[in-house]
Design an enzyme around this catalytic site. Sequence first.
Site, PDB file in Angstrom:
ATOM      1  CE  LYS A 189      -4.150   1.230   6.589  1.00 28.57           C
ATOM      2  NZ  LYS A 189      -4.402   2.199   5.638  1.00 28.57           N
TER       3      LYS A 189
HETATM    4  C1  LIG Z   1      -4.306   1.456   4.159  1.00 29.20           C
HETATM    5  C2  LIG Z   1      -5.347   1.469   3.298  1.00 29.20           C
HETATM    6  C3  LIG Z   1      -5.211   0.471   2.166  1.00 29.20           C
HETATM    7  C4  LIG Z   1      -4.267  -0.518   1.880  1.00 29.20           C
HETATM    8  O1  LIG Z   1      -3.653  -1.203   2.738  1.00 29.20           O
HETATM    9  P1  LIG Z   1      -2.148  -1.578   2.711  1.00 29.20           P
HETATM   10  O2  LIG Z   1      -2.097  -2.435   3.993  1.00 29.20           O
HETATM   11  O3  LIG Z   1      -1.143  -0.530   3.195  1.00 29.20           O
HETATM   12  O4  LIG Z   1      -1.788  -2.103   1.305  1.00 29.20           O
HETATM   13  C5  LIG Z   1      -6.541   0.333   1.501  1.00 29.20           C
HETATM   14  N1  LIG Z   1      -7.586   1.240   1.717  1.00 29.20           N
HETATM   15  C6  LIG Z   1      -7.697   2.147   2.718  1.00 29.20           C
HETATM   16  C7  LIG Z   1      -8.759   3.040   2.830  1.00 29.20           C
HETATM   17  C8  LIG Z   1      -6.369   2.307   3.409  1.00 29.20           C
HETATM   18  O5  LIG Z   1      -6.601   3.078   4.200  1.00 29.20           O
END
Ligand SMILES: *Cc1c(COP(=O)(O)O)cnc(C)c1O
Length: 375
Positions: A189
């Site tokens: 992210k």
């Molecule tokens: C990464 C992501 C998640 C989940 O996050 P995690 O920290 O991996 O559990 C949920 N929704 C979207 C759109 C994502 O890109």
Amino acid sequence: MTSNRFIPINKPMIGREEINAVIKVLTSGMLTDRAGSGKNVTEFENAYAKYIGSKYALAVNSGTAALHSSIMALGIGPKDEVIVPSFTFVSTAEVVAISGAQPVFADIDPQTYCLDQESVRKAITSKTKAIIPVHLYGLTADMKPILEEAQKKGIAVIEDAAQAHGAQYMGQMAGNIGDLGCFSFYASKVITTGEGGMVTTNKKELAETIRMIRDHGEGSGYSPAMLGYNYRMPEMEAAIGIVQLSKLPSFLEIRRRNAKILSEELNGISELELPIEPKGYKHSWNVYTVRLKGARAGRRNKVVQKIREKGIGAVVYYPTPIHLTPYYMKLYEGKRGDLPETERASNQVFSLPVHQSLSKEDLEYIIETLKRILS
Ligand SMILES: *Cc1c(COP(=O)(O)O)cnc(C)c1O
């Protein structure tokens, strides 16, 4: 550019400050948060709430935990329906399924790849308890019509802002537009703590409920008042998060500049449809997603393979829409043709790196490689 080099789709940018912050936590002996005892967790929450402009921010240990505790805090369960896009990471629908409620898939706008208001409106029934717009790739969904419809019908709105730290919509920060905002700090992210998540809200009751859910439903002592989980964020992660958050504005600036260069230089490739940033929106550029106009999945996959062979980590987000993946297809009777724009996009898009770790040479190499492969 040596041939064995590989440019990943995203790369955490961790500096001396993050490393020192973790060492400080480790030597302090206070490794995790329990009932508000985590100094770093509290500091991270306060800084995050301030950045987003929300009254409350609750740190949890993943973006999925953020989404799930939001669903739980709203009291959503069996017999309820929650409208979600199918063109997203599985998490968005998964948390609904886990609660026993039914994920109802709505189609997307072909230009923004985010929920389409008309499709959402058609999916609303008397059982609809919430809508989860996903700010895909870092661009927010068109929130105004979704919020208006939701408010009229008493439906909650949970923003899945897992990819949209610092993104904006009509002057509002992503995550501070709906009833609840959910962020992820997974390694791919915009900012990361390795794993981690955050829920933002302006509603005191929801904030207090989520605070309990993340700690086994306990308000105080060993006496659960409600069903909960262990969704606590460790102090090491929070310490990294504090530093990463302070760097977020500069990360966003670099991503924006990289995206601008990509858009200027790839503009001449007629087969490519480039990502947009509509007026009043501010993209967080988690990834730079293009569409191969009119392509079938086979052609798109070949192009992606060629780009990867050249050492560029192009990735398809997401090759199979959730309603067509085995588990969800069976459980919710998804079939091909249900969501035409979602299915078309899943066959035609691929994402390119645009992150803050790219060098000028990396960017030039990405542009040259795409020009060579696509013209
Ligand atoms: C990464 C992501 C998640 C989940 O996050 P995690 O920290 O991996 O559990 C949920 N929704 C979207 C759109 C994502 O890109």
